[in-house]
Design a protein around this motif. Structure first.
Motif, PDB file in Angstrom:
ATOM      1  N   ALA A   1     -66.891 -63.987  16.947  1.00 56.34           N
ATOM      2  CA  ALA A   1     -65.866 -63.613  16.489  1.00 56.34           C
ATOM      3  C   ALA A   1     -65.505 -64.392  14.979  1.00 56.34           C
ATOM      4  O   ALA A   1     -65.108 -63.220  14.021  1.00 56.34           O
ATOM      5  N   VAL A   2     -65.629 -65.563  14.819  1.00 54.82           N
ATOM      6  CA  VAL A   2     -65.678 -66.090  13.480  1.00 54.82           C
ATOM      7  C   VAL A   2     -66.646 -65.253  12.541  1.00 54.82           C
ATOM      8  O   VAL A   2     -66.164 -65.067  11.599  1.00 54.82           O
ATOM      9  N   ALA A   3     -68.024 -65.405  12.999  1.00 57.87           N
ATOM     10  CA  ALA A   3     -69.016 -64.685  12.041  1.00 57.87           C
ATOM     11  C   ALA A   3     -68.679 -62.946  11.817  1.00 57.87           C
ATOM     12  O   ALA A   3     -68.711 -62.610  10.527  1.00 57.87           O
ATOM     13  N   MET A   4     -67.793 -62.473  12.396  1.00 53.85           N
ATOM     14  CA  MET A   4     -67.581 -60.988  12.392  1.00 53.85           C
ATOM     15  C   MET A   4     -66.324 -61.148  11.360  1.00 53.85           C
ATOM     16  O   MET A   4     -66.461 -60.279  10.355  1.00 53.85           O
ATOM     17  N   LEU A   5     -65.360 -61.921  11.539  1.00 54.71           N
ATOM     18  CA  LEU A   5     -64.293 -62.113  10.355  1.00 54.71           C
ATOM     19  C   LEU A   5     -65.030 -62.382   9.063  1.00 54.71           C
ATOM     20  O   LEU A   5     -64.506 -62.006   8.144  1.00 54.71           O
ATOM     21  N   ASP A   6     -65.764 -63.528   9.044  1.00 60.33           N
ATOM     22  CA  ASP A   6     -66.441 -63.793   7.883  1.00 60.33           C
ATOM     23  C   ASP A   6     -67.008 -62.897   7.178  1.00 60.33           C
ATOM     24  O   ASP A   6     -66.853 -62.426   5.861  1.00 60.33           O
ATOM     25  N   GLY A   7     -67.702 -61.763   8.167  1.00 59.75           N
ATOM     26  CA  GLY A   7     -68.406 -60.448   7.412  1.00 59.75           C
ATOM     27  C   GLY A   7     -67.341 -59.689   6.873  1.00 59.75           C
ATOM     28  O   GLY A   7     -67.604 -58.929   5.756  1.00 59.75           O
TER      29      GLY A   7
ATOM     30  N   ASP B   1     -59.740 -70.630  16.049  1.00 59.92           N
ATOM     31  CA  ASP B   1     -60.866 -70.962  17.221  1.00 59.92           C
ATOM     32  C   ASP B   1     -60.938 -72.262  17.726  1.00 59.92           C
ATOM     33  O   ASP B   1     -61.468 -73.180  16.814  1.00 59.92           O
ATOM     34  N   TRP B   2     -60.977 -72.384  18.783  1.00 59.49           N
ATOM     35  CA  TRP B   2     -60.842 -73.865  19.370  1.00 59.49           C
ATOM     36  C   TRP B   2     -62.320 -74.446  19.368  1.00 59.49           C
ATOM     37  O   TRP B   2     -62.522 -75.502  18.912  1.00 59.49           O
ATOM     38  N   SER B   3     -63.458 -73.714  19.409  1.00 62.27           N
ATOM     39  CA  SER B   3     -64.803 -74.222  19.698  1.00 62.27           C
ATOM     40  C   SER B   3     -65.300 -74.093  18.193  1.00 62.27           C
ATOM     41  O   SER B   3     -66.302 -75.169  17.917  1.00 62.27           O
ATOM     42  N   VAL B   4     -64.932 -73.318  17.580  1.00 59.74           N
ATOM     43  CA  VAL B   4     -65.391 -73.471  15.871  1.00 59.74           C
ATOM     44  C   VAL B   4     -64.636 -74.029  14.941  1.00 59.74           C
ATOM     45  O   VAL B   4     -64.851 -74.544  13.962  1.00 59.74           O
ATOM     46  N   ARG B   5     -63.520 -74.167  15.181  1.00 63.59           N
ATOM     47  CA  ARG B   5     -62.409 -74.794  14.336  1.00 63.59           C
ATOM     48  C   ARG B   5     -62.266 -73.992  13.165  1.00 63.59           C
ATOM     49  O   ARG B   5     -62.037 -74.729  12.016  1.00 63.59           O
ATOM     50  N   ARG B   6     -62.425 -72.867  13.304  1.00 61.69           N
ATOM     51  CA  ARG B   6     -62.331 -71.549  12.062  1.00 61.69           C
ATOM     52  C   ARG B   6     -61.612 -70.699  12.619  1.00 61.69           C
ATOM     53  O   ARG B   6     -61.556 -70.423  13.997  1.00 61.69           O
ATOM     54  N   SER B   7     -60.974 -69.712  11.767  1.00 64.74           N
ATOM     55  CA  SER B   7     -60.401 -68.479  12.395  1.00 64.74           C
ATOM     56  C   SER B   7     -61.288 -67.398  12.693  1.00 64.74           C
ATOM     57  O   SER B   7     -62.207 -67.080  12.283  1.00 64.74           O
ATOM     58  N   HIS B   8     -60.666 -66.676  13.990  1.00 63.46           N
ATOM     59  CA  HIS B   8     -61.190 -65.518  14.240  1.00 63.46           C
ATOM     60  C   HIS B   8     -60.097 -64.446  13.940  1.00 63.46           C
ATOM     61  O   HIS B   8     -58.817 -64.912  13.828  1.00 63.46           O
TER      62      HIS B   8
ATOM     63  N   GLU C   1     -54.604 -71.573  21.685  1.00 64.84           N
ATOM     64  CA  GLU C   1     -55.926 -71.751  21.077  1.00 64.84           C
ATOM     65  C   GLU C   1     -56.045 -72.739  20.235  1.00 64.84           C
ATOM     66  O   GLU C   1     -56.993 -73.660  20.192  1.00 64.84           O
ATOM     67  N   SER C   2     -54.747 -72.885  19.368  1.00 71.82           N
ATOM     68  CA  SER C   2     -54.841 -74.126  18.292  1.00 71.82           C
ATOM     69  C   SER C   2     -54.965 -75.348  18.961  1.00 71.82           C
ATOM     70  O   SER C   2     -55.526 -76.277  18.557  1.00 71.82           O
ATOM     71  N   ILE C   3     -54.046 -75.472  19.962  1.00 71.97           N
ATOM     72  CA  ILE C   3     -53.957 -77.061  20.615  1.00 71.97           C
ATOM     73  C   ILE C   3     -55.424 -77.165  21.177  1.00 71.97           C
ATOM     74  O   ILE C   3     -55.787 -78.267  21.320  1.00 71.97           O
ATOM     75  N   MET C   4     -56.039 -76.277  21.781  1.00 71.72           N
ATOM     76  CA  MET C   4     -57.379 -76.527  22.324  1.00 71.72           C
ATOM     77  C   MET C   4     -58.102 -76.983  21.030  1.00 71.72           C
ATOM     78  O   MET C   4     -59.293 -77.949  21.350  1.00 71.72           O
ATOM     79  N   GLY C   5     -58.220 -76.477  20.154  1.00 70.32           N
ATOM     80  CA  GLY C   5     -59.131 -76.876  18.856  1.00 70.32           C
ATOM     81  C   GLY C   5     -58.676 -78.252  18.486  1.00 70.32           C
ATOM     82  O   GLY C   5     -59.686 -79.053  18.490  1.00 70.32           O
ATOM     83  N   VAL C   6     -57.539 -78.853  18.713  1.00 65.60           N
ATOM     84  CA  VAL C   6     -57.200 -80.188  18.346  1.00 65.60           C
ATOM     85  C   VAL C   6     -57.602 -81.258  19.551  1.00 65.60           C
ATOM     86  O   VAL C   6     -58.188 -82.145  19.207  1.00 65.60           O
ATOM     87  N   ALA C   7     -57.513 -80.637  20.584  1.00 64.69           N
ATOM     88  CA  ALA C   7     -58.133 -81.590  21.793  1.00 64.69           C
ATOM     89  C   ALA C   7     -59.422 -81.332  21.840  1.00 64.69           C
ATOM     90  O   ALA C   7     -60.167 -82.601  22.121  1.00 64.69           O
TER      91      ALA C   7
ATOM     92  N   ASP D   1     -55.646 -64.484   2.109  1.00 64.51           N
ATOM     93  CA  ASP D   1     -54.546 -65.260   1.094  1.00 64.51           C
ATOM     94  C   ASP D   1     -54.231 -66.366   1.909  1.00 64.51           C
ATOM     95  O   ASP D   1     -53.123 -66.297   2.452  1.00 64.51           O
ATOM     96  N   GLY D   2     -54.764 -67.590   1.989  1.00 66.30           N
ATOM     97  CA  GLY D   2     -54.202 -68.570   2.726  1.00 66.30           C
ATOM     98  C   GLY D   2     -54.438 -68.319   4.346  1.00 66.30           C
ATOM     99  O   GLY D   2     -55.543 -67.976   4.718  1.00 66.30           O
ATOM    100  N   ASP D   3     -53.383 -68.154   4.913  1.00 67.94           N
ATOM    101  CA  ASP D   3     -53.375 -67.861   6.550  1.00 67.94           C
ATOM    102  C   ASP D   3     -53.167 -66.462   6.660  1.00 67.94           C
ATOM    103  O   ASP D   3     -53.107 -65.910   7.991  1.00 67.94           O
TER     104      ASP D   3
END
Length: 226
Positions: free
Chosen positions: A122-128, A175-182, A84-90, A138-140
């Motif tokens: 999923a990204v919005a859910m984690l943000d919430g 997250d590869w499409s948002v490039r933020r974490s889920h 998933e991380s590689i997809m984000g870079v690509a 705390d960081g990652d």
């Protein structure tokens, strides 16, 4: 040569186009035969078998036998997170390898990433979760927040049971499409299991896309977005 993990070996395994296609085909957490993976990779079964042997030796795949059939899957959630991380870079570097189509918007909104939800939802859910102190970051590192245990117990997810798993309870997955974490980890998997069990969403055929029904989306947002 510097001491430490041999990233060149893993990069070489993932970097071959046929092997990359095989690994991507398994990102939904399922298992496929060598013949099915050969179709995904666009190679002969004999060639696919050679690639699969290398992926097995590299620790990227698992193998299960059922009768006469042998099924290959990703070795673990850590491999899925790496892909998933590689997809984000690509995605950021471009160009796109596949033709765009109607599925693209759906995939970006919600999809399965091995065993947990990914995409905009999923990204919005984690943000919430972070905003309401259900989870903390705390960081990652993501951990259960002060109100987290009571929140999840109220919706039928028992954190203490999940902690007994060998997997981390909470883990950030880029997250590869948002490039933020889920959210990944055993908690992320439990949330996706609830979404499916409640029939709020369905898997789109032959795709990683997850499609919410109108009533399912409302129930999902009410439950996880407050």
């Amino acid at each position: 040569m510097r001491n430490g993990p041999d990233i060149a070996r893993i990069a070489n395994l993932v970097g071959d186009p046929a092997r990359a296609n095989m690994l991507t085909a398994l990102m939904d957490g399922g298992a496929l035969t060598a013949s099915e993976l050969a179709l995904e990779a666009g190679v002969t079964v004999q060639t696919a078998s050679s690639h699969l042997s290398k992926l097995m030796e590299g620790g990227l795949l698992s193998l299960a036998a059922q009768g006469r059939h042998r099924y290959y899957g990703l070795a673990n959630a850590q491999v899925a997170s790496m892909l998933e991380s590689i997809m984000g870079v690509a995605e950021a570097a471009g160009p796109q390898r596949v033709r765009p189509g109607p599925r693209d918007a759906t995939m970006r909104e919600a999809r399965i990433c091995y065993d947990h939800l990914a995409g905009d939802q999923a990204v919005a859910m984690l943000d919430g979760f972070l905003a309401r102190n259900i989870l903390t970051r705390d960081g990652d590192r993501i951990a259960m927040g002060e109100v987290g245990p009571s929140f999840f117990r109220a919706i039928g997810i028992e954190p203490d049971t999940l902690k007994k798993s060998r997997r981390p309870l909470c883990r950030a997955c880029l997250d590869w499409s948002v490039r933020r974490s889920h959210l990944a980890g055993s908690l992320g998997a439990a949330i996706f299991d609830k979404i499916v069990a409640e029939r709020w969403a369905r898997r789109e055929a032959n795709s990683r896309a997850v499609v919410f029904s109108p009533t399912g989306r409302r129930a999902f947002e009410k439950t996880f977005f407050g």
